[in-house]
Design a protein around this motif. Structure first.
Motif, PDB file in Angstrom:
ATOM      1  N   HIS A 177     -16.028 -10.573 -14.726  1.00 18.46           N
ATOM      2  CA  HIS A 177     -15.737 -10.201 -13.329  1.00 18.46           C
ATOM      3  C   HIS A 177     -15.383 -11.430 -12.484  1.00 18.46           C
TER       4      HIS A 177
ATOM      5  N   GLU B  56      -9.090  -4.219  -6.907  1.00 19.85           N
ATOM      6  CA  GLU B  56      -9.883  -3.079  -7.357  1.00 19.85           C
ATOM      7  C   GLU B  56      -9.139  -1.777  -7.107  1.00 19.85           C
ATOM      8  N   TYR B  57      -9.082  -0.934  -8.149  1.00 23.35           N
ATOM      9  CA  TYR B  57      -8.431   0.364  -7.975  1.00 23.35           C
ATOM     10  C   TYR B  57      -9.385   1.396  -7.384  1.00 23.35           C
TER      11      TYR B  57
ATOM     12  N   ASP C  99     -12.666   2.274  -4.940  1.00 25.47           N
ATOM     13  CA  ASP C  99     -13.462   1.740  -3.829  1.00 25.47           C
ATOM     14  C   ASP C  99     -14.109   2.883  -3.057  1.00 25.47           C
TER      15      ASP C  99
ATOM     16  N   ALA D  22      -3.816   0.026  -8.266  1.00 19.83           N
ATOM     17  CA  ALA D  22      -4.095  -1.338  -7.806  1.00 19.83           C
ATOM     18  C   ALA D  22      -2.883  -2.256  -7.878  1.00 19.83           C
TER      19      ALA D  22
ATOM     20  N   THR E 260     -12.234   6.851 -14.803  1.00 17.93           N
ATOM     21  CA  THR E 260     -12.742   5.490 -15.004  1.00 17.93           C
ATOM     22  C   THR E 260     -12.442   4.931 -16.387  1.00 17.93           C
TER      23      THR E 260
ATOM     24  N   TYR F  93     -17.467  -7.989  -8.796  1.00 20.08           N
ATOM     25  CA  TYR F  93     -17.489  -6.861  -9.728  1.00 20.08           C
ATOM     26  C   TYR F  93     -16.180  -6.085  -9.630  1.00 20.08           C
ATOM     27  N   ASN F  94     -15.616  -5.733 -10.797  1.00 18.78           N
ATOM     28  CA  ASN F  94     -14.261  -5.197 -10.798  1.00 18.78           C
ATOM     29  C   ASN F  94     -14.062  -4.175 -11.907  1.00 18.78           C
ATOM     30  N   ASN F  95     -13.636  -2.966 -11.541  1.00 20.09           N
ATOM     31  CA  ASN F  95     -13.362  -1.909 -12.507  1.00 20.09           C
ATOM     32  C   ASN F  95     -11.974  -2.022 -13.136  1.00 20.09           C
ATOM     33  N   THR F  96     -11.019  -2.513 -12.372  1.00 16.60           N
ATOM     34  CA  THR F  96      -9.649  -2.621 -12.880  1.00 16.60           C
ATOM     35  C   THR F  96      -9.608  -3.424 -14.171  1.00 16.60           C
TER      36      THR F  96
END
Length: 337
Positions: A109, A115-116, A118, A139, A226, A154-157
């Protein structure tokens, strides 16, 4: 531990945990590759009075990231990719500013990618079964947040991209690789993404706290919302199976464990406060603790391994927004240690 002792400890742990607004929870604990306790309390959902048990299915959200990290390092151990390599080498047609970010920076991260997912789109996206490319497109038009290694965010993409990289080199779809490498060997028969996992009546219903009121019918999470950043569902029993399989060396090579659970550092050499797909820290006794949580529109969880004490705990709750599974974990640990 005998059956009577396990039942007694399970009852003790059951009373130790405060639901704090969650309809219910399931929990489990293992030490050195053996069960200590496993059970549940409360309700399976706001509209379901049955008590959740070890086999009740919950959404586990970002706990999925630990499986993704494990997969990436297994593929590296086999020479199929390098985490020091760039994401652009494995996933084509990315924004130019993304291409040189390393897989290691995505895992820790520290990539700076936009980030896509939020707070503004969270509830709308959760039930949408999108493709990984759809998620990336959300994103792609945003500027990067910072230069690689400048800080931790912290990042989901990044974890969606890691799943795409695994598909590019692994010879099979992401979910199939997770199943064949991890779930089947560990005996995790009630774990998988929604759509692949066949749900029976023993699954939890979620609850969401928005800061003012409870929503007792939040949207369920589609696997595509996700993907490799948060698409798994699981049970307390399966996650204790996972812990025991790790303890016995059934899953995760030494390379994967070593690389996932090493601290990450920023470009200036300071600690990032994270590992590679896991939280990595030391407790007051100096023990190495690796952990990760997860949260969806109606669920939250916390999975914790004390590597030095060989103690693993898992807490799955059917709410998000108020009751803290990390606090519940601490309540369990107070009775275990």
């Amino acid at each position: 531990m005998g059956a009577d002792a396990e039942a007694a400890l399970t009852a003790t742990l059951n009373t130790a945990v405060d639901l704090d607004g969650a309809p219910g929870l399931s929990f489990g604990a293992t030490r050195a590759g053996r069960y200590l306790a496993i059970g549940g309390k409360g309700r399976r959902g706001p509209d379901d009075a049955a008590t959740p048990d070890a086999d009740t299915v919950f959404e586990i959200g970002s706990l999925t990231k630990t499986f993704t990290a494990g997969l990436i390092f297994e593929l590296e151990a086999e020479g199929r990719l390098e985490t020091s390599g760039t994401i652009g080498a494995y996933v084509p047609d990315l924004p130019e500013a993304w291409r040189a970010r390393t897989l290691a920076s995505l895992l820790s991260h520290t990539s700076g990618l936009p980030e896509y997912l939020d707070a503004g789109n969270f509830m709308d996206l959760m039930p949408r079964d999108l493709t990984p490319r759809d998620l990336i497109a959300l994103a792609a038009g945003k500027p990067v947040d910072f230069e690689p290694g400048a800080r931790h965010a912290y990042n989901n993409t990044g974890f969606v991209l890691l799943g795409m990289a695994a598909e590019a080199v692994g010879g099979a779809p992401y979910w199939e690789q997770i199943e064949t490498r991890f779930l089947r060997p560990a005996g995790m028969m009630r774990t998988g993404p929604r759509g692949r996992l066949q749900l029976d009546a023993n699954h939890a219903g979620g609850r969401f706290w928005n800061g003012e009121i409870w929503n007792d019918h939040p949207p369920i999470s589609a696997a595509g919302s996700t993907f490799s950043a948060g698409g798994l569902l699981s049970t307390a029993r399966d996650l204790t199976h996972w812990a025991i399989a790790i303890d016995h060396g059934v899953v995760l090579t030494p390379h994967a464990r070593r690389q996932m659970w090493r601290p990450a550092y920023l470009a200036d050499g300071t600690p990032a406060g994270w590992g590679h797909g896991w939280v990595v820290e030391r407790d007051d006794e100096g023990h190495v603790i690796v952990a990760h949580g997860g949260g969806t529109a109606g669920f939250s969880c916390w999975f914790r391994r004390d590597i030095d004490a060989e103690l693993t705990t898992v807490v799955l709750t059917n709410q998000n927004g108020r009751a803290d599974p990390l606090t519940m974990t601490e309540q369990l640990l107070a009775r275990l240690t």
